[in-house]
Design a protein around this motif. Sequence first.
Motif, short mmCIF file in Angstrom:
data_model
loop_
_atom_site.label_atom_id
_atom_site.label_comp_id
_atom_site.label_asym_id
_atom_site.label_seq_id
_atom_site.Cartn_x
_atom_site.Cartn_y
_atom_site.Cartn_z
N THR B 111 -0.69 7.82 -8.82
CA THR B 111 0.14 7.61 -7.64
C THR B 111 0.33 8.92 -6.87
OG1 THR B 111 2.23 7.95 -8.82
CG2 THR B 111 1.41 5.68 -8.66
N LYS B 112 0.62 10.03 -7.57
CA LYS B 112 0.95 11.24 -6.83
C LYS B 112 0.15 12.50 -7.16
CE LYS B 112 3.17 11.11 -3.98
NZ LYS B 112 2.62 10.62 -2.70
N ASN B 155 -2.63 2.72 -5.72
CA ASN B 155 -2.04 1.44 -5.39
C ASN B 155 -0.67 1.33 -6.03
OD1 ASN B 155 -2.32 -0.88 -3.97
ND2 ASN B 155 -3.78 -1.85 -5.35
N ALA B 156 0.12 2.36 -5.88
CA ALA B 156 1.46 2.41 -6.49
C ALA B 156 1.34 2.14 -8.00
CB ALA B 156 2.41 1.43 -5.81
N CYS B 157 2.34 1.50 -8.58
CA CYS B 157 2.39 1.40 -10.03
C CYS B 157 1.44 0.37 -10.62
CB CYS B 157 3.82 1.11 -10.47
SG CYS B 157 4.94 2.38 -9.86
N SER B 256 9.90 -2.22 -1.04
CA SER B 256 10.23 -1.55 -2.31
C SER B 256 10.99 -2.46 -3.28
CB SER B 256 11.04 -0.28 -2.07
OG SER B 256 12.27 -0.60 -1.47
N LEU B 323 3.92 5.36 -14.27
CA LEU B 323 3.38 5.26 -12.92
C LEU B 323 1.87 4.94 -12.93
CD1 LEU B 323 5.38 8.34 -11.59
CD2 LEU B 323 6.06 5.95 -11.51
N GLY B 378 4.43 -3.16 -8.30
CA GLY B 378 4.61 -1.86 -7.70
C GLY B 378 5.16 -1.91 -6.29
N PHE B 379 5.58 -0.77 -5.81
CA PHE B 379 6.06 -0.66 -4.43
C PHE B 379 4.97 -1.10 -3.48
CE2 PHE B 379 9.77 0.83 -5.95
CZ PHE B 379 10.05 2.19 -5.97
N LEU C 117 3.86 6.55 -0.63
CA LEU C 117 2.73 5.90 -1.27
C LEU C 117 1.87 5.31 -0.16
CD1 LEU C 117 4.59 3.99 -4.12
CD2 LEU C 117 2.92 5.80 -4.45
N ILE C 120 1.84 1.43 0.95
CA ILE C 120 2.97 0.80 1.65
C ILE C 120 2.49 0.23 2.99
CG2 ILE C 120 5.28 1.13 2.60
CD1 ILE C 120 5.26 1.32 -0.41
#
Lengths: 85, 391, 203
Positions: B111-112, B155-157, B256, B323, B378-379, C117, C120
Amino acid sequence: MEALILELKKEIIEVLNLEELTPEDINEDAPLFVEGLGLDSIDALELIVLMEKNYGIKLNNAAEGRDIFKSVRIMAEYIAKNRTK
Amino acid sequence: MEKNAWFIMIYQWSNNIISSLGFTTEENYTAVKQGNTGLKYYKNPFDFPEDAMLSLIDDEHLNNAFSSINTKQKTAYTRFEKAAILSAYKALEKTNIDVKSKKVVFILSTTKGNVELLDKKESELYEAERVYLWRSAQLITSFFDNPNEAIIVSNACISGAAAQITALRLLQQKIYDFAIVIGADVLSKFIISGFQSFKSLSVDICKPFDKNRCGLNLGEAAATIIYSSIENNRPLLSNNIVLLNGAIANDANHISGPSRTGDGLSIAIEKTLQNTNIQDIALINAHGTATPYNDDMESMAITANQLENIPINSLKGFLGHTLGAAGVLETILSGVALLDNMLLKSNGSENPKTICPLNIVLNNQNSFKTHFLKLLSGFGGCNAAILLKKT
Amino acid sequence: MNINIASYCRLTNHKLEVNDIDIQIQKTEASSLNDIYRHLNLSYPKFFKMDNLSKAGFLASELLLKNIIIDKETPKKDMAIVLMNRSASLDNDRTYQTTIQYENNFFPSPSVFVYTLSNIVNGEIAIRNKIMGESSFYISENFSPEKIYSAVMNTFSDPNINQVICGWVDYEFNECDVLLLLIRKENQEKIPFNVNNIYHLYT
């Protein structure tokens, strides 16, 4: 109190990106959540940040905010009583 | 999907986990089976002004282990890159795959990545480009002299499941022979402060599906699964985990907050379980982050698919929410457990209570069924389900 | 069965083109994304909460789907959104970093964090149009028609998917770089979805 209400309206518009609204569009006694402005959970969290950043009032969770954020006037009254900035 | 793709089975040749509980899959599984959690209370972690309950990779161990494999390279690697490379290295060691071959592809789920390099205090240590995920991916593939660009899933979580679904599709189409799926994320002030601003963190060990659940714990990990394809006419070794199917669907509701109805996850489960006999499913390993809304949402999606009697667990009480690593890490552990005829307990869970009642695994228990379902949300409203079985 | 490009939108700092029609927008504000929003006469206040990346992707999708998705309420389970970029959500990540950089002014912003992210933007497009199919985001150093083509064809592995919104959505250092395509499985052959056609629509 009126000055604080106006200041609060401007701050709410700014931090919540309510770009198309002016302070005159916000009724200080109308609900902020669900009806009225229809704010959501992220907005509530952002208002919690606003309370601490601008007025030094620390809320610990969204539940505490629920009663305080009922309307702009209720928020302003709570701030007037509890502000440390 | 072409019909002849069904004859190509995609199985896990090898895997690895690097986390607070150890640097091998075996160490992690042994710890979790014994009920040991990697979650600890940290004071001001990563210069974050508050305390937090986190699952962290031991830095000294990471640096030592990485130094011993980093014999050629002169590059200075970030924590994220070290964990990802080390995990892939340890998974590859157990195979005889020629990682320099064009038929081998890396799929990176994160994710990050190196987001902590945005901090003025960290940014001076590395070149400006290092904040880009594709730059880290290049360093990972070049460490192994692999000639292909890595596929980077962000793809987020749900990234860990999305990456496995990507592997499944690519291998079934014979575009590659092997897919090295790495899921990795490390923690930072950036990430911890963000989740804290959502008031979604629990200061104690999280309690998935519990009536007193009050938030999640964050974790960091690197986990690798090496998927390989096998044609139908070659015998498959026993003690393998095969990836059968997977699907992703969006709630289209809120960016979210979890859907209040679980529609997206329900669709993902339904698509994944097409042509499956529910009686074969031993376990559903849920996302189970222990936030009030997530666990309720999952209970609705599970019930909408008539799966509420199937044993369900969450591993977040052992390793936190890792994550981009979560989907890979939790798939590995659930598979290893199933090969051990075991369903792992949901650490932290004592009195389950969700909107739709579920059959939560509260103590380790045996199962001799063959299939398991992994769920993630995920978000951005995304939801994923993947179905695997043991041979 | 043919796989066609049914619609496209190309959005950069210098160009806004939708299905071969150039759209000229008068720039009145520092942010031309807000100008485009007003030009489109949309009534969607949530737009102003979005980060630049989501605004750019959202606006391109509004133009892409104009006259195609009329009913925004009915769930579309057969439509997927598969996007790619180079900078992930770094533009917004840098903004979030400013809310936590200094100990004496440490006020992490949840409304900014929510956009840290890149997927989104998929969520925003999905919410607006009730798109409930597969939603994916990939990172690539450079715009690559081959990668976009491959990702979309892989998405069609899901037998429930008949349409895909795909493309490149990047925003960094005030540079907007978006190409969105609507891809459809259809009986007749129209403009075929292939690497060359993707490339020509981008350049």
